[in-house]
Design a protein around this motif. Structure first.
Motif, mmCIF file in Angstrom:
data_model
loop_
_atom_site.group_PDB
_atom_site.id
_atom_site.type_symbol
_atom_site.label_atom_id
_atom_site.label_comp_id
_atom_site.label_asym_id
_atom_site.label_seq_id
_atom_site.Cartn_x
_atom_site.Cartn_y
_atom_site.Cartn_z
ATOM 1 N N ALA A 138 0.892 -1.296 0.109
ATOM 2 C CA ALA A 138 0.024 0.018 0.165
ATOM 3 C C ALA A 138 0.842 1.105 -0.027
ATOM 4 C CB ALA A 138 -0.994 -0.052 1.185
ATOM 5 N N GLU A 139 2.031 1.171 0.656
ATOM 6 C CA GLU A 139 2.791 2.193 0.781
ATOM 7 C C GLU A 139 3.366 2.639 -0.732
ATOM 8 O OE1 GLU A 139 6.979 4.000 3.053
ATOM 9 O OE2 GLU A 139 6.398 1.937 3.064
ATOM 10 N N LEU A 140 3.863 1.920 -1.305
ATOM 11 C CA LEU A 140 4.363 1.888 -2.862
ATOM 12 C C LEU A 140 3.125 2.517 -3.632
ATOM 13 C CD1 LEU A 140 6.611 -1.348 -3.054
ATOM 14 C CD2 LEU A 140 7.370 1.218 -2.795
ATOM 15 N N LEU A 141 2.041 1.722 -3.571
ATOM 16 C CA LEU A 141 0.820 2.253 -4.488
ATOM 17 C C LEU A 141 0.491 3.825 -4.167
ATOM 18 C CD1 LEU A 141 -1.218 -1.022 -4.698
ATOM 19 C CD2 LEU A 141 0.740 -0.196 -6.338
ATOM 20 N N ASP A 142 0.489 3.982 -2.684
ATOM 21 C CA ASP A 142 0.003 5.202 -2.408
ATOM 22 C C ASP A 142 0.998 6.367 -2.812
ATOM 23 O OD1 ASP A 142 -2.267 4.332 -1.242
ATOM 24 O OD2 ASP A 142 -1.587 4.120 0.667
ATOM 25 N N ALA A 143 2.376 5.951 -2.664
ATOM 26 C CA ALA A 143 3.382 7.098 -3.011
ATOM 27 C C ALA A 143 3.357 7.567 -4.616
ATOM 28 C CB ALA A 143 4.675 6.488 -2.853
ATOM 29 N N GLN A 144 2.693 6.389 -5.636
ATOM 30 C CA GLN A 144 2.627 6.691 -6.923
ATOM 31 C C GLN A 144 1.030 6.683 -7.403
ATOM 32 O OE1 GLN A 144 5.184 7.102 -9.372
ATOM 33 N NE2 GLN A 144 6.199 7.490 -7.477
ATOM 34 N N SER A 145 0.140 7.275 -6.642
ATOM 35 C CA SER A 145 -1.138 7.384 -6.756
ATOM 36 C C SER A 145 -1.341 7.734 -8.062
ATOM 37 C CB SER A 145 -1.917 8.339 -5.777
ATOM 38 O OG SER A 145 -3.317 8.261 -6.015
ATOM 39 N N GLY A 146 -2.303 7.058 -8.948
ATOM 40 C CA GLY A 146 -2.393 7.537 -10.410
ATOM 41 C C GLY A 146 -1.693 6.976 -11.484
#
Length: 411
Positions: free
Chosen positions: A104-112
């Motif tokens: 989730a941290e990796l996906l949230d950091a590259q949101s979109g």
């Protein structure tokens, strides 16, 4: 015995200095490797990530897309900066031990940003003596990854299953292009209410799925693109076309393979900050200060001297101070009568001389107890007060002291 390298201290100072210097360099290098090891490691450890050349790794597909002219980067840290003109396809290769908050941290950091998560499948090991090359694996067995690895906030409820089947080639169409997907035996698939199937499995489920209408994709079986797929030319071509089709479908400009989930990230830590700019300057200053302190300690021989008392505490110190005062006043000869009297009194008292004797009689009584051939006590007692210098005084005083020691058997 040769004294070329020996000293009176029992060791060679140059040798000890060399040992200390090597120890300091080794200690600093150790902590630098601990802090920066994940970032400078080659990563060829047999794992399932983009740095690994083993069967479950992805070094083959990375090399292939680079040779094809695509933009490829290996990310060793969580990248939070985005560029409007460049948005790569983020490819995550978690392990069986990866937890949902890490994903989730990796996906949230590259949101979109478009992201592809490749689920793990193999548990491998390297058996000593049976591994053909460094970084390869000797044995492996399939293990279904835990579904809780995928954060529900991003993927919803997802199920992972291994479907018993034979290896087969299935036609696939993605981003307007047709290609062949080479499904392995016992293919791994995913199911979920929020998943749209892009490549279906042989018995239901999805081998490649999209999460809703987002640019978030799941490749359930890594054997479609990992090094194991490069065992044949056709499978390698199929894997390259698959990942290229996913990038084109997501309108990505390149590929960003993440390796932080595999333990090769440069996490935030005080130890790591000590060896990177701008804090490395402080580290070098501290090292220099330690070397200067070591040099300052080495030039001083032995331990530091503790200041002694100005006036020592003891009877011996009192006697020594009194004698020093007499010597400085040059009054040594004035104490001759007192010294003779003290010696006479001590001998007479210890030997129980008769009472009522005067000084001369006492001296003659002491003479009777002396052995023949020695100086008479009476002669020394008369001569000592007449000494003309300290040499004569000390010689006669020592003779009186020897008489007392012989008669009284003391010091």
């Amino acid at each position: 015995m040769s004294g070329a390298a020996a000293t009176d201290d029992g060791f060679n100072p140059r040798l000890i200095a060399g040992v200390v210097a090597i120890g300091i360099v080794a200690f600093t290098a150790l902590w630098a490797l601990i802090a920066l090891g994940p970032q400078i490691s080659s990563g060829n450890d047999g794992g399932g990530h983009a740095l690994s050349k083993a069967a479950p790794g992805y070094a083959g597909i990375v090399d292939l897309v680079e040779r094809a002219g695509a933009e490829v980067e290996l990310r060793r840290r969580v990248e939070r900066t985005r560029y409007e003109e460049y948005e790569p396809l983020l490819i995550l290769t978690p392990t069986h031990r990866t937890r949902a908050p890490e994903v989730a941290e990796l996906l949230d950091a590259q949101s979109g940003t478009a992201a592809l998560i490749v689920l793990p499948k193999w548990q491998t090991m390297a058996i000593p003596g049976q591994t053909q090359k460094p970084g390869w694996v000797s044995a492996g067995f399939p293990a279904r990854p835990p579904a809780k690895m995928l954060p529900p906030a991003h993927f919803g409820t997802v199920g992972v299953a291994a479907v018993p089947s034979k290896a087969q080639a299935v036609p696939a169409r993605l981003a307007g292009r047709n290609f062949t997907a080479w499904l392995p035996g016992n293919v791994q698939t995913v199911t979920g209410d929020n998943l749209e199937t892009l490549i279906a499995g042989p018995s239901g489920g999805a081998v490649l799925a999209q999460v809703g209408d987002r640019d978030l994709y799941i490749l359930a079986d890594p054997d479609l693109i990992n090094n194991f797929a490069f065992a044949s030319r056709d499978k390698a071509v199929g894997g390259a076309m698959l990942i290229d089709a996913i990038a084109e479908y997501a309108d990505a400009d390149g590929y960003a393979f993440d390796v932080t989930l595999n333990g090769f990230g440069g996490g935030r830590s005080l130890l790591r900050f000590a060896f990177i700019p701008p804090f490395i300057g402080i580290t070098l200053c501290l090292i220099a200060a330690g070397l200067l302190a070591l040099w300052q300690a080495s030039v001083r021989f032995g331990p530091a001297l503790k200041p002694s008392r100005a006036i020592p505490v003891s009877k011996a110190a009192l006697i020594a101070n009194s004698a020093d005062l007499i010597r400085q006043a040059r009054r040594e000869l004035d104490g001759a009568d007192v010294f003779v009297k003290s010696q006479r009194s001590a001998i007479a008292r210890r030997l129980h001389a008769p009472g009522g004797l005067d000084d001369d009689a006492t001296d003659r009584w002491i003479d009777k107890h002396l052995r023949g051939g020695s100086d008479l006590f009476s002669a020394l007692a008369r001569r000592l007060p007449l000494a003309r210098n300290t040499h004569e005084f000390l010689a006669d005083a020592q003779a009186l002291h020897d008489i007392r020691k012989d008669l009284l058997r003391d010091s």
